[in-house]
Design a protein around this motif. Structure first.
Motif, short mmCIF file in Angstrom:
data_model
loop_
_atom_site.label_atom_id
_atom_site.label_comp_id
_atom_site.label_asym_id
_atom_site.label_seq_id
_atom_site.Cartn_x
_atom_site.Cartn_y
_atom_site.Cartn_z
N CYS A 114 0.87 -1.19 0.00
CA CYS A 114 0.00 0.00 0.00
C CYS A 114 0.89 1.23 0.00
O CYS A 114 1.85 1.31 0.76
CB CYS A 114 -0.88 -0.02 1.24
SG CYS A 114 -1.83 1.49 1.43
N LEU A 115 0.56 2.21 -0.85
CA LEU A 115 1.44 3.38 -1.02
C LEU A 115 1.11 4.56 -0.11
O LEU A 115 1.76 5.60 -0.19
CB LEU A 115 1.42 3.84 -2.49
CG LEU A 115 1.94 2.79 -3.50
CD1 LEU A 115 1.91 3.35 -4.91
CD2 LEU A 115 3.36 2.35 -3.14
N GLY A 116 0.11 4.43 0.75
CA GLY A 116 -0.16 5.50 1.71
C GLY A 116 1.02 5.63 2.67
O GLY A 116 1.58 4.62 3.09
N VAL A 117 1.40 6.89 2.98
CA VAL A 117 2.52 7.07 3.91
C VAL A 117 1.99 6.91 5.33
O VAL A 117 1.45 7.83 5.93
CB VAL A 117 3.19 8.45 3.74
CG1 VAL A 117 4.33 8.61 4.74
CG2 VAL A 117 3.72 8.61 2.32
N ALA A 118 2.12 5.70 5.86
CA ALA A 118 1.68 5.35 7.21
C ALA A 118 2.35 4.04 7.54
O ALA A 118 2.81 3.33 6.64
CB ALA A 118 0.16 5.21 7.26
N SER A 119 2.42 3.72 8.82
CA SER A 119 3.07 2.49 9.21
C SER A 119 2.40 1.28 8.57
O SER A 119 1.18 1.25 8.40
CB SER A 119 3.05 2.35 10.73
OG SER A 119 3.75 1.18 11.11
#
Lengths: 356, 356
Positions: free
Chosen positions: A148-153
């Motif tokens: 997943c490319l969302g910037v989150a852990s």
């Protein structure tokens, strides 16, 4: 999760062992690896020892994009009487969890990790080289695997341990190295990830190292990111100086790695009644000591080399020659003592080693 | 290496398309990907479009340990008359090469990359969503693949492009967000990798973001690593303020990303004759403007959201409410204009878009 849950699948196709005289560092790997998965909501699960094999990951896995990863490095040694010693492995897994905390990675069960490590080394015991100075380098690491490319852990991780037989760092005797004091690039800054053992610190350091190499220097001495005057690390090692009889090393300030070899050296020095101080050290302190003749020795410490004596520092236009470019007495004593403890030839009064 | 050398292997097993109303960001990927390999001494070779598939890497590959990786992000849009527009793709590949330089990664052929991107988007054209606000997010990235644990630049790399249909960032209209000004953690420092689009910067930012989220804030505002008073970025976006009629944004100082949306906003403001300045901005400048009533608007800019208006900043114990927590006039104008150019509904006087 208990040790009994570690499943073991042995390889049916053992690799040829590499030439013990050409091992180098981290180029050959043993027949097996340890893997355990993390899934959000489920925790760490399925600890297993399996044949060494490629990792297959979705191209969108977060480790490829956002470098959410941590690692450790330690060694196993074969003693003269053919026993296997691990050097301070609990310290490594404790530090791994400290790195995890900074990188938003779920903590691991340190006891399980140690048990997994012991079982893995036992399974690949025949890979531990027995020539002087050689050892089995152990690399535990954790990678973020959620695609997943969302910037989150990440929601998913893999904790993996691989093993690599490594050659002697000093095949032709210890030779002091030449170090360039870096002025442009910065490895880490307080509030960043310098204290954690995470990939980004190393990626950040490559450019300085490349430029130092081009100039004929083997490593970079890193100054602090704020004022560029306080000494932090050398290459990927901690650094020590002997000035006027006292051994000094930069205090742990938040951007310096809590080196396990560093800590061992401090304890050894104390046991030998050699004065040792952890404090802020500026590059100006070093040039001053050089000019007034009190800069006696300098060395880096780390798992790979144990000790790397420094024969020359280049700072701006000045070449600071240390101990005539030769290894110092205290440096040599520390190297002999620590490697002796590690390979079992010197009694371990500190209870640092664990016998397999 | 020329465009004619890009081999194409089409999938025989197309995936189902995701629900266009639940795309989210970077969760679904198209049927194909572009890959080209780098080998030391041989250069970049074998450019190819292949079915989207896992990457299989040796566990010792440097990307897992030392985060030697760079990436880019851009979008393709479907126009009302069913044409495909790419937004400033040459700027992304130029910036990718700037990141490569910092991370000791061999530069790519920007023309080949653009041609590969065009062919890949063409092959997966049916994946470009057509609902308002949706688009095809494009993620080029490079990873170090050499299986060796020595801390040095990799001898092998893969440059990969993947595509992800993404939903509207603002399904229910643009809503200003609440931002926490970070005091403890640092994203980047001058001399570090802050200017490069590399994983380590993002790994470093996760902790601050996690803590901000826990406090009810959607993102972190990052201050400089040296003095912790100069404004750098917000989350993974550049930041702008409108103060007393002038739009200001932090000057590119070495630790701030050269945002392509940032640059587009500056050009748009100039074209509209709205005063715009790139300069050092301290958090005290912002609190002062707030107290004297001249802090009129604030917004983040980036590829994913285009614009994210800021309704509140929390700094120490103070809550700075901006434009009554509503989107400002200039912010709205910039959003409408830029998204209009991107989706082809507004003439592109800047020649930013490329028609497929």
């Amino acid at each position: 999760m208990t040790m009994t849950e570690i499943k073991i699948e042995l390889t049916t196709n053992k690799k040829d062992k590499p030439d013990i005289n050409n091992l180098g560092f981290g180029r050959f790997f043993t027949d097996h690896m340890f893997v355990v998965d993390y899934t959000e909501g489920k925790g760490w699960h399925e600890p297993r020892i399996i044949p060494y094999q490629p990792i297959s990951l979705d191209p969108a896995s977060k480790v490829f994009h956002y470098a959410q990863t941590v690692f450790e490095g330690l060694k196993a040694y074969l003693t003269v009487d053919n026993k296997v010693l691990l050097f301070r492995p609990e310290s490594n897994f404790k530090r791994l969890n400290a790195s995890n905390e900074r990188l938003c990675i779920p903590v691991i069960d340190e006891e399980l990790a140690l048990e997994a490590l012991k079982q893995l080394v036992e399974v690949d015991r025949e890979w531990i080289p027995n020539a002087p100075g050689t050892s089995l380098y152990i690399r535990p690491f954790i990678i973020a695997t959620e695609p997943c490319l969302g910037v989150a852990s990440s929601q998913n991780f893999q904790f993996i341990i691989i093993l690599s037989p490594v050659g002697s760092y000093y095949k032709e005797g210890i030779k002091p190295v030449k170090i360039l004091v870096e002025q442009q690039y910065v490895r880490a800054v307080a509030g960043g990830t310098g204290e954690a053992k995470t990939g980004g610190n190393y990626a950040s350091s490559l450019k300085g190292q490349e430029l130092a190499n081009k100039d004929g220097y083997s490593q970079t001495l890193w100054l602090d990111g704020r004022e560029k005057q306080y000494i932090e690390e050398v290459g990927s090692m901690n650094i020590f100086f002997k000035i006027n009889g006292t051994v000094v090393t930069p205090a742990l300030n938040g951007s310096i790695l809590h080196g396990i070899t560093r800590d061992s050296m401090i304890q050894l020095l104390k046991a030998k009644n050699i004065p040792v101080e952890e404090r802020q050290i500026s590059i100006h302190d070093i040039t001053e000591a050089y000019h007034n003749g009190t800069l006696e020795e300098a060395f880096g410490t780390g798992t790979a080399a144990v000790i790397s004596p420094i024969g020359e520092l280049k700072w701006l236009d000045e070449r600071i020659i240390i101990n005539n470019g030769e290894i110092g007495e205290v440096t040599q004593m520390l190297y002999d003592t620590l490697t002796g403890i590690q390979n079992g030839s010197i009694p371990d009064q500190f209870n640092w080693t664990i016998k397999l």
